[in-house]
Design a protein around this motif. Sequence first.
Motif, PDB file in Angstrom:
ATOM      1  N   VAL A 105       0.830  -1.383  -0.456  1.00 50.93           N
ATOM      2  CA  VAL A 105      -0.178  -0.105   0.119  1.00 50.93           C
ATOM      3  C   VAL A 105       0.499   1.493   0.488  1.00 50.93           C
ATOM      4  CG1 VAL A 105      -2.195   0.587   1.553  1.00 50.93           C
ATOM      5  CG2 VAL A 105      -1.505  -1.706   1.601  1.00 50.93           C
ATOM      6  N   HIS A 106       0.674   2.167  -1.380  1.00 55.17           N
ATOM      7  CA  HIS A 106       1.496   3.695  -1.497  1.00 55.17           C
ATOM      8  C   HIS A 106       0.940   4.233  -0.498  1.00 55.17           C
ATOM      9  CE1 HIS A 106      -1.069   5.409  -3.692  1.00 55.17           C
ATOM     10  NE2 HIS A 106      -1.829   4.600  -4.356  1.00 55.17           N
ATOM     11  N   GLY A 107       1.653   5.405  -0.348  1.00 57.13           N
ATOM     12  CA  GLY A 107       1.551   6.492   0.202  1.00 57.13           C
ATOM     13  C   GLY A 107       1.616   7.478  -0.595  1.00 57.13           C
ATOM     14  N   TRP A 108       1.391   9.054  -0.254  1.00 53.50           N
ATOM     15  CA  TRP A 108       0.775  10.304  -0.383  1.00 53.50           C
ATOM     16  C   TRP A 108       2.200  11.089  -1.237  1.00 53.50           C
ATOM     17  CZ3 TRP A 108       1.547  15.378   0.379  1.00 53.50           C
ATOM     18  CH2 TRP A 108       1.582  16.290  -0.518  1.00 53.50           C
ATOM     19  N   PRO A 109       2.412  12.286  -2.448  1.00 53.84           N
ATOM     20  CA  PRO A 109       1.258  11.143  -4.049  1.00 53.84           C
ATOM     21  C   PRO A 109       1.883  10.816  -4.780  1.00 53.84           C
ATOM     22  CG  PRO A 109       3.046  13.857  -3.679  1.00 53.84           C
ATOM     23  CD  PRO A 109       3.316  12.921  -2.629  1.00 53.84           C
ATOM     24  N   VAL A 110       1.945   9.226  -3.872  1.00 54.44           N
ATOM     25  CA  VAL A 110       2.557   8.221  -5.385  1.00 54.44           C
ATOM     26  C   VAL A 110       1.247   7.329  -5.590  1.00 54.44           C
ATOM     27  CG1 VAL A 110       4.964   8.894  -4.715  1.00 54.44           C
ATOM     28  CG2 VAL A 110       3.997   7.502  -3.277  1.00 54.44           C
ATOM     29  N   SER A 111       1.966   6.147  -6.334  1.00 54.98           N
ATOM     30  CA  SER A 111       0.912   5.309  -6.189  1.00 54.98           C
ATOM     31  C   SER A 111       1.759   3.503  -6.050  1.00 54.98           C
ATOM     32  CB  SER A 111       0.635   5.563  -8.081  1.00 54.98           C
ATOM     33  OG  SER A 111       1.650   4.877  -8.851  1.00 54.98           O
ATOM     34  N   GLY A 112       1.016   2.913  -6.851  1.00 63.30           N
ATOM     35  CA  GLY A 112       1.727   1.561  -6.865  1.00 63.30           C
ATOM     36  C   GLY A 112       3.594   1.084  -7.311  1.00 63.30           C
ATOM     37  N   ALA A 113       3.347   2.694  -8.013  1.00 64.85           N
ATOM     38  CA  ALA A 113       4.719   1.996  -8.381  1.00 64.85           C
ATOM     39  C   ALA A 113       6.128   2.368  -7.800  1.00 64.85           C
ATOM     40  CB  ALA A 113       5.224   3.541  -9.931  1.00 64.85           C
ATOM     41  N   THR A 114       5.611   3.247  -6.155  1.00 66.68           N
ATOM     42  CA  THR A 114       6.803   3.126  -5.590  1.00 66.68           C
ATOM     43  C   THR A 114       7.522   2.460  -5.143  1.00 66.68           C
ATOM     44  OG1 THR A 114       7.465   5.088  -3.860  1.00 66.68           O
ATOM     45  CG2 THR A 114       5.351   2.829  -3.805  1.00 66.68           C
ATOM     46  N   PHE A 115       7.175   1.071  -5.538  1.00 62.29           N
ATOM     47  CA  PHE A 115       7.729   0.054  -4.782  1.00 62.29           C
ATOM     48  C   PHE A 115       8.320  -1.007  -6.170  1.00 62.29           C
ATOM     49  CE2 PHE A 115       3.559   0.532  -1.586  1.00 62.29           C
ATOM     50  CZ  PHE A 115       4.428   0.494  -1.230  1.00 62.29           C
ATOM     51  N   ARG A 116       8.325  -0.551  -7.186  1.00 58.03           N
ATOM     52  CA  ARG A 116       9.328  -1.095  -8.179  1.00 58.03           C
ATOM     53  C   ARG A 116      10.563  -1.393  -7.943  1.00 58.03           C
ATOM     54  NH1 ARG A 116       9.392   4.433  -8.033  1.00 58.03           N
ATOM     55  NH2 ARG A 116      11.458   4.935  -9.020  1.00 58.03           N
ATOM     56  N   GLN A 117      11.698  -0.775  -7.578  1.00 60.48           N
ATOM     57  CA  GLN A 117      12.714  -1.233  -6.773  1.00 60.48           C
ATOM     58  C   GLN A 117      12.249  -2.125  -5.747  1.00 60.48           C
ATOM     59  OE1 GLN A 117      15.196   0.054  -8.301  1.00 60.48           O
ATOM     60  NE2 GLN A 117      13.719   1.887  -9.038  1.00 60.48           N
ATOM     61  N   LEU A 118      11.447  -1.857  -4.945  1.00 58.60           N
ATOM     62  CA  LEU A 118      11.447  -3.932  -4.106  1.00 58.60           C
ATOM     63  C   LEU A 118      10.729  -4.984  -4.062  1.00 58.60           C
ATOM     64  CD1 LEU A 118      11.854  -3.605  -1.031  1.00 58.60           C
ATOM     65  CD2 LEU A 118       9.352  -2.847   0.101  1.00 58.60           C
ATOM     66  N   LEU A 119      10.228  -4.546  -5.462  1.00 61.26           N
ATOM     67  CA  LEU A 119       9.215  -5.759  -5.806  1.00 61.26           C
ATOM     68  C   LEU A 119      10.368  -6.636  -6.605  1.00 61.26           C
ATOM     69  CD1 LEU A 119       6.373  -4.858  -8.228  1.00 61.26           C
ATOM     70  CD2 LEU A 119       6.496  -6.356  -6.146  1.00 61.26           C
ATOM     71  N   PRO A 120      11.495  -6.818  -7.210  1.00 65.18           N
ATOM     72  CA  PRO A 120      12.524  -8.029  -7.397  1.00 65.18           C
ATOM     73  C   PRO A 120      12.842  -8.536  -6.671  1.00 65.18           C
ATOM     74  CG  PRO A 120      12.731  -5.980  -8.733  1.00 65.18           C
ATOM     75  CD  PRO A 120      11.778  -5.660  -7.602  1.00 65.18           C
ATOM     76  N   LEU A 121      12.793  -8.140  -5.162  1.00 69.27           N
ATOM     77  CA  LEU A 121      13.341  -8.426  -3.782  1.00 69.27           C
ATOM     78  C   LEU A 121      12.236  -8.895  -2.823  1.00 69.27           C
ATOM     79  CD1 LEU A 121      15.339  -5.740  -2.875  1.00 69.27           C
ATOM     80  CD2 LEU A 121      16.421  -8.086  -4.093  1.00 69.27           C
ATOM     81  N   LEU A 122      11.150  -8.818  -3.049  1.00 71.15           N
ATOM     82  CA  LEU A 122       9.719  -9.208  -2.358  1.00 71.15           C
ATOM     83  C   LEU A 122       9.610 -10.462  -3.520  1.00 71.15           C
ATOM     84  CD1 LEU A 122       8.526  -6.705  -0.640  1.00 71.15           C
ATOM     85  CD2 LEU A 122       9.987  -7.900  -0.226  1.00 71.15           C
TER      86      LEU A 122
ATOM     87  N   LYS B   3      16.392   8.545   3.290  1.00 69.24           N
ATOM     88  CA  LYS B   3      15.512   9.498   4.421  1.00 69.24           C
ATOM     89  C   LYS B   3      13.564   8.995   3.666  1.00 69.24           C
ATOM     90  CE  LYS B   3      17.353  14.236   3.557  1.00 69.24           C
ATOM     91  NZ  LYS B   3      18.579  14.972   3.202  1.00 69.24           N
ATOM     92  N   LEU B   4      12.422   9.905   3.719  1.00 71.22           N
ATOM     93  CA  LEU B   4      11.428   9.462   3.980  1.00 71.22           C
ATOM     94  C   LEU B   4      10.909   8.024   2.604  1.00 71.22           C
ATOM     95  CD1 LEU B   4       8.102   9.906   4.060  1.00 71.22           C
ATOM     96  CD2 LEU B   4       8.418  11.123   2.529  1.00 71.22           C
ATOM     97  N   PHE B   5      11.740   8.110   1.242  1.00 72.13           N
ATOM     98  CA  PHE B   5      11.642   7.416  -0.002  1.00 72.13           C
ATOM     99  C   PHE B   5      12.701   6.036   0.802  1.00 72.13           C
ATOM    100  CE2 PHE B   5       8.517   9.929  -1.441  1.00 72.13           C
ATOM    101  CZ  PHE B   5       7.375   9.386  -1.692  1.00 72.13           C
ATOM    102  N   VAL B   6      13.166   5.647   1.485  1.00 80.83           N
ATOM    103  CA  VAL B   6      13.890   4.702   1.988  1.00 80.83           C
ATOM    104  C   VAL B   6      13.799   3.151   0.939  1.00 80.83           C
ATOM    105  CG1 VAL B   6      12.866   3.640   4.255  1.00 80.83           C
ATOM    106  CG2 VAL B   6      15.197   3.687   3.777  1.00 80.83           C
ATOM    107  N   HIS B   7      12.862   2.616   0.756  1.00 80.05           N
ATOM    108  CA  HIS B   7      12.099   1.194   0.063  1.00 80.05           C
ATOM    109  C   HIS B   7      12.529   1.914  -1.636  1.00 80.05           C
ATOM    110  CE1 HIS B   7       8.873   4.260  -0.527  1.00 80.05           C
ATOM    111  NE2 HIS B   7       8.334   2.899  -1.843  1.00 80.05           N
ATOM    112  N   GLU B   8      12.999   3.074  -2.345  1.00 78.23           N
ATOM    113  CA  GLU B   8      13.242   3.427  -3.391  1.00 78.23           C
ATOM    114  C   GLU B   8      14.445   3.676  -3.503  1.00 78.23           C
ATOM    115  OE1 GLU B   8      11.304   5.724  -5.950  1.00 78.23           O
ATOM    116  OE2 GLU B   8       9.562   5.230  -5.153  1.00 78.23           O
ATOM    117  N   GLU B   9      15.438   3.995  -2.641  1.00 77.61           N
ATOM    118  CA  GLU B   9      16.955   4.432  -1.912  1.00 77.61           C
ATOM    119  C   GLU B   9      17.687   3.062  -2.268  1.00 77.61           C
ATOM    120  OE1 GLU B   9      18.992   8.820  -2.241  1.00 77.61           O
ATOM    121  OE2 GLU B   9      18.120   8.403  -0.311  1.00 77.61           O
ATOM    122  N   GLU B  10      17.345   2.243  -1.212  1.00 75.01           N
ATOM    123  CA  GLU B  10      17.778   1.252  -0.315  1.00 75.01           C
ATOM    124  C   GLU B  10      17.139   0.044  -0.358  1.00 75.01           C
ATOM    125  OE1 GLU B  10      21.100   1.303   0.164  1.00 75.01           O
ATOM    126  OE2 GLU B  10      21.159   3.711   0.896  1.00 75.01           O
ATOM    127  N   PRO B  11      16.894  -0.875  -1.599  1.00 69.18           N
ATOM    128  CA  PRO B  11      15.548  -1.241  -1.702  1.00 69.18           C
ATOM    129  C   PRO B  11      15.637  -2.853  -0.640  1.00 69.18           C
ATOM    130  CG  PRO B  11      16.542  -0.470  -3.649  1.00 69.18           C
ATOM    131  CD  PRO B  11      16.955   0.538  -3.015  1.00 69.18           C
TER     132      PRO B  11
END
Length: 300
Positions: A44-61, A272-280
């Motif tokens: 579940v994504h936050g504001w003001p983004v969408s599910g694409a914020t998890f694109r870096q994390l998905l291959p690992l999960l 910082k805030l988007f840690v899952h994008e920067e350090e997946p």
Amino acid sequence: MTLLSASAATDLFRRPPSRFVAVPGTGAEVAVRTVGSGPDVVLVHGWPVSGATFRQLLPLLAEHLTCHVVDLVGAGQSRFDRSVRVGLALHVSGVRAVLDDLGSDSVAVVGHDSGGLVARHAVADDPRLRALGLIDTEHTGRPAPLFRAVLAAGRLPGFGHALAWAALRPRVRRLPLVLGGAFRDDTLLGGEFEEFFLRPLHDDPDRQWAAGRLVASFDQGYLRDLESLHRRIAAPTQLVWGEHDPFLPVARARAMVATFPDARIHVVPGAKLFVHEEEPAQVAAALLPVLAPRAIRGAQ
């Protein structure tokens, strides 16, 4: 096991979703993309983004989990019109609708930013919840000053238009009150982040309207209820935090751990805030032992 390349994960969000899930009584539909194999997890994504914020994390999960990535109403490729009352209550109902649609009696949920707030309200007391992951999300106690400033700005007339105007102006969007606290490396506000989140916010009046409505209608009662809500979440909970998140400070997150029956925190240095994008990789390593413990033990 499903192997998903980083480019394939990103391309998922350039194509139509796997399905749409209706939010009862609203006429709106959440978009859902499903990839991977193993136990179910809803992201579940936050504001003001969408599910694409998890694109870096998905291959690992996705190597260990069947990942269901949502676009909440008003974001990404969700379906809605301006008669819909965009707000936290709608998003809680949307997440519950996705959980019901899965038809599973065992599901984990991961939420980032306001998606973590929504997720907690959606799953408290739900016997289907297997595990919970929270990434830089609203904490118990009084909101931090920068977060309060965003909420105050969101109540001003024209906030959505101002946000859209700032989205494609690099110098402006790096300001602290805009997105200056999103990344350690603020060049990451360009590229895919701009493609998936900032350009749609700028170009699509309906998504611009929805982003503004969520902040303008933000009900702080959802924050005040968190401590009592946490006591009703019996599933193991993993918090993952960026060390230097200015909106949701890590000190508040550390204090929040004790409000859950079974929780722990992993702090990512410098992030910082988007840690899952920067350090997946670091985020996935912290989440997987809680989300898919059997799979991780079997792989060791």
